[in-house]
Design a protein around this motif. Structure first.
Motif, PDB file in Angstrom:
ATOM      1  N   SER A  55      37.533  23.613  49.350  1.00  0.00           N
ATOM      2  CA  SER A  55      36.497  25.256  49.603  1.00  0.00           C
ATOM      3  C   SER A  55      36.513  25.984  48.426  1.00  0.00           C
ATOM      4  CB  SER A  55      37.151  25.695  50.828  1.00  0.00           C
ATOM      5  OG  SER A  55      38.470  26.422  50.300  1.00  0.00           O
ATOM      6  N   TRP A  56      35.342  26.861  48.471  1.00  0.00           N
ATOM      7  CA  TRP A  56      35.017  27.673  47.545  1.00  0.00           C
ATOM      8  C   TRP A  56      34.451  28.821  47.901  1.00  0.00           C
ATOM      9  CZ3 TRP A  56      34.378  22.415  47.316  1.00  0.00           C
ATOM     10  CH2 TRP A  56      35.394  21.870  46.431  1.00  0.00           C
ATOM     11  N   LEU A  57      34.914  30.056  47.748  1.00  0.00           N
ATOM     12  CA  LEU A  57      33.871  31.284  47.957  1.00  0.00           C
ATOM     13  C   LEU A  57      33.604  31.914  46.625  1.00  0.00           C
ATOM     14  CD1 LEU A  57      36.243  32.986  50.786  1.00  0.00           C
ATOM     15  CD2 LEU A  57      34.220  31.481  51.011  1.00  0.00           C
ATOM     16  N   ALA A  58      32.104  32.267  46.515  1.00  0.00           N
ATOM     17  CA  ALA A  58      31.746  32.915  45.322  1.00  0.00           C
ATOM     18  C   ALA A  58      31.358  34.405  45.840  1.00  0.00           C
ATOM     19  CB  ALA A  58      30.708  32.144  44.561  1.00  0.00           C
ATOM     20  N   HIS A  59      31.978  35.345  45.076  1.00  0.00           N
ATOM     21  CA  HIS A  59      31.798  36.773  45.072  1.00  0.00           C
ATOM     22  C   HIS A  59      31.076  37.079  43.891  1.00  0.00           C
ATOM     23  CE1 HIS A  59      34.929  36.054  48.155  1.00  0.00           C
ATOM     24  NE2 HIS A  59      34.471  37.142  48.858  1.00  0.00           N
ATOM     25  N   VAL A  65      28.666  35.676  48.295  1.00  0.00           N
ATOM     26  CA  VAL A  65      27.206  35.145  48.091  1.00  0.00           C
ATOM     27  C   VAL A  65      26.835  33.572  48.317  1.00  0.00           C
ATOM     28  CG1 VAL A  65      26.523  37.057  46.455  1.00  0.00           C
ATOM     29  CG2 VAL A  65      27.419  35.075  45.618  1.00  0.00           C
ATOM     30  N   ALA A  66      28.073  32.968  48.165  1.00  0.00           N
ATOM     31  CA  ALA A  66      27.927  31.422  48.376  1.00  0.00           C
ATOM     32  C   ALA A  66      29.451  30.733  48.921  1.00  0.00           C
ATOM     33  CB  ALA A  66      27.518  30.904  47.034  1.00  0.00           C
ATOM     34  N   TYR A  67      29.259  29.805  49.650  1.00  0.00           N
ATOM     35  CA  TYR A  67      30.396  29.055  50.312  1.00  0.00           C
ATOM     36  C   TYR A  67      30.137  27.662  50.264  1.00  0.00           C
ATOM     37  CZ  TYR A  67      33.060  27.177  54.364  1.00  0.00           C
ATOM     38  OH  TYR A  67      33.622  26.434  55.181  1.00  0.00           O
ATOM     39  N   ALA A  68      31.227  26.862  49.922  1.00  0.00           N
ATOM     40  CA  ALA A  68      31.026  25.512  49.815  1.00  0.00           C
ATOM     41  C   ALA A  68      32.284  24.707  50.583  1.00  0.00           C
ATOM     42  CB  ALA A  68      30.687  24.798  48.651  1.00  0.00           C
ATOM     43  N   HIS A  83      27.158  23.740  51.850  1.00  0.00           N
ATOM     44  CA  HIS A  83      26.784  24.485  50.724  1.00  0.00           C
ATOM     45  C   HIS A  83      25.826  25.521  51.289  1.00  0.00           C
ATOM     46  CE1 HIS A  83      25.030  26.070  46.996  1.00  0.00           C
ATOM     47  NE2 HIS A  83      25.784  25.361  46.477  1.00  0.00           N
ATOM     48  N   TYR A  84      26.151  26.841  51.363  1.00  0.00           N
ATOM     49  CA  TYR A  84      25.414  27.694  51.566  1.00  0.00           C
ATOM     50  C   TYR A  84      25.460  28.862  50.451  1.00  0.00           C
ATOM     51  CZ  TYR A  84      26.071  25.975  56.293  1.00  0.00           C
ATOM     52  OH  TYR A  84      26.195  24.880  57.366  1.00  0.00           O
ATOM     53  N   VAL A  85      24.087  29.468  50.216  1.00  0.00           N
ATOM     54  CA  VAL A  85      24.018  30.527  49.011  1.00  0.00           C
ATOM     55  C   VAL A  85      22.868  31.336  49.632  1.00  0.00           C
ATOM     56  CG1 VAL A  85      22.497  29.161  47.733  1.00  0.00           C
ATOM     57  CG2 VAL A  85      23.754  30.948  46.778  1.00  0.00           C
ATOM     58  N   LEU A  86      23.197  32.729  49.343  1.00  0.00           N
ATOM     59  CA  LEU A  86      22.061  33.663  49.386  1.00  0.00           C
ATOM     60  C   LEU A  86      20.917  33.530  48.349  1.00  0.00           C
ATOM     61  CD1 LEU A  86      24.051  36.937  50.261  1.00  0.00           C
ATOM     62  CD2 LEU A  86      22.931  35.496  51.933  1.00  0.00           C
ATOM     63  N   PRO A  87      19.777  33.885  48.593  1.00  0.00           N
ATOM     64  CA  PRO A  87      18.789  33.587  47.591  1.00  0.00           C
ATOM     65  C   PRO A  87      19.056  34.358  46.569  1.00  0.00           C
ATOM     66  CG  PRO A  87      17.974  34.107  49.620  1.00  0.00           C
ATOM     67  CD  PRO A  87      19.485  34.549  50.015  1.00  0.00           C
ATOM     68  N   ALA A  92      25.640  31.057  41.142  1.00  0.00           N
ATOM     69  CA  ALA A  92      26.578  31.015  42.407  1.00  0.00           C
ATOM     70  C   ALA A  92      26.310  29.539  42.955  1.00  0.00           C
ATOM     71  CB  ALA A  92      26.419  31.923  43.488  1.00  0.00           C
ATOM     72  N   ALA A  93      25.027  29.361  42.980  1.00  0.00           N
ATOM     73  CA  ALA A  93      24.585  27.954  43.642  1.00  0.00           C
ATOM     74  C   ALA A  93      25.035  27.067  42.871  1.00  0.00           C
ATOM     75  CB  ALA A  93      23.054  27.945  43.897  1.00  0.00           C
ATOM     76  N   VAL A  94      24.821  26.770  41.323  1.00  0.00           N
ATOM     77  CA  VAL A  94      25.138  25.685  40.670  1.00  0.00           C
ATOM     78  C   VAL A  94      26.611  25.632  40.524  1.00  0.00           C
ATOM     79  CG1 VAL A  94      25.024  24.923  38.288  1.00  0.00           C
ATOM     80  CG2 VAL A  94      22.989  25.556  39.423  1.00  0.00           C
ATOM     81  N   ARG A  95      27.278  26.801  40.381  1.00  0.00           N
ATOM     82  CA  ARG A  95      28.820  26.732  40.103  1.00  0.00           C
ATOM     83  C   ARG A  95      29.483  25.909  41.517  1.00  0.00           C
ATOM     84  NH1 ARG A  95      32.744  25.391  37.364  1.00  0.00           N
ATOM     85  NH2 ARG A  95      34.631  26.746  37.649  1.00  0.00           N
ATOM     86  N   LEU A  96      29.155  26.397  42.750  1.00  0.00           N
ATOM     87  CA  LEU A  96      29.718  25.714  43.808  1.00  0.00           C
ATOM     88  C   LEU A  96      29.256  24.136  43.783  1.00  0.00           C
ATOM     89  CD1 LEU A  96      30.271  28.159  46.691  1.00  0.00           C
ATOM     90  CD2 LEU A  96      31.468  27.974  44.584  1.00  0.00           C
ATOM     91  N   LEU A  97      28.016  23.902  43.330  1.00  0.00           N
ATOM     92  CA  LEU A  97      27.610  22.269  43.407  1.00  0.00           C
ATOM     93  C   LEU A  97      28.611  21.862  42.500  1.00  0.00           C
ATOM     94  CD1 LEU A  97      23.701  22.756  43.253  1.00  0.00           C
ATOM     95  CD2 LEU A  97      25.072  21.699  44.984  1.00  0.00           C
TER      96      LEU A  97
END
Length: 311
Positions: A55-59, A65-68, A83-87, A92-97
């Motif tokens: 699991s990962w949380l991006a702040h 702002v993102a969770y995976a 994978h969820y990310v705010l627009p 953040a989107a790529v890092r969690l991918l």
């Protein structure tokens, strides 16, 4: 973005913040919040998930702002993920991918033709160009369908000879419901055979109200169909499975069980009932639901990434 992005694993104490993020995504994608805290808690407490590695949380600037999340309960080589990310935050989107893909490769090590699967709204907050550039492709299309309930949704007349029983506290009936789900969904896209205990974990079925699970039987045929529903969502009642044995399809059993669910949830005071359906389902499920007044709520695509061990 001027604030530094920080990433860390999720913990059980993050459930409320994750739920708030998912509901913010819901509002953007479908117009209203529909994620319940219990759903998030069930994901975080799944026995097959190690939050420290899966699991990962991006702040950014203290804001989530993102969770995976990744998990592996679908057999060798298939890893599932959220994978969820705010627009507006592609970093953040790529890092969690990147993180979930690397973890998925490790989880699938040694399996032939490993793949990572992700379900997304057809118009997600995630920039789909990020997925296609990374080699993801869509492999299936689903609809979440809903129907409003009214006092006119009375208990339907059963087909001749049919009897209906709920599982209640009978362990033998619970196991029979599991066996019917396994049998009737065996040919469905993405279905995974699971032993009883693994099935309970997958559905978070230990928290299920078994009085809302019914088995239909016919004279001379035995148990013919299963209806598995749950009433633990704030926004609506939910049909998880309607399954009819292949040799008994075409006798109106699926339609009867659907109407039974309408009546049961009307009696419980619900005003909406929903379900998810594979639009390519060869049993004609989509047409059945449409014929009974169910309509599109939102659509979801399944994306798949074939994974090379070295990325």
């Amino acid at each position: 973005m001027t604030d530094t992005l920080t990433v860390r694993p999720a913990g059980p104490g993050d459930a409320s913040d994750i739920c708030a993020l998912l509901n913010a995504v819901d509002v953007i994608e479908i117009g209203r919040p529909e994620t319940d805290l219990g759903t998030v808690e069930a994901d975080l407490n799944h026995p097959g998930v190690d939050l420290a590695t899966d699991s990962w949380l991006a702040h950014r600037g203290g804001r989530l702002v993102a969770y995976a999340l990744v998990w592996n309960d679908s057999g060798p080589g298939r890893i599932d993920c959220d994978h969820y990310v705010l627009p507006g935050d592609p970093e953040a989107a790529v890092r969690l991918l990147e993180l979930m893909e690397a973890r998925a490769r490790a989880m699938a090590a040694g399996a032939g033709q490993p793949r990572l699967r992700l379900q997304l709204n057809v118009e997600p907050t995630l920039d789909l160009a990020l997925l296609t550039r990374r080699g993801y492709r869509t492999v299936r299309h689903y609809q979440v369908m809903t129907r409003g309930l009214t006092p006119a949704d009375a208990a339907p007349a059963a087909p001749a000879g049919l009897t209906l029983r709920h599982c209640g506290a009978d362990e033998a009936d619970r196991r029979r419901a599991h066996a019917l789900v396994e049998e009737t969904f065996a040919a469905h896209f993405g279905h995974v055979d699971r032993a009883y205990d693994a099935w309970l974990d997958h559905l978070d079925a230990r928290a299920l109200d078994w009085s809302l699970v019914w088995i239909a039987s016919l004279p001379g045929e035995g148990d013919a169909a299963v209806l598995l529903t749950r009433d633990d969502r704030t926004s609506m009642g939910w049909i998880s499975h309607i399954g009819v044995r292949e040799d008994l399809r075409g006798r109106g059993l699926g339609g009867f069980l659907l109407r039974h669910a309408f009546a049961a949830y009307t009696a419980r005071g619900r005003d909406t009932l929903g379900l998810g359906v594979d639009t390519a389902n060869e049993t004609g499920a989509l047409a059945l639901y449409e014929a009974h007044g169910m309509r599109l709520h939102y659509a979801v695509d399944t994306w798949e990434l074939p994974m090379h061990p070295q990325g």
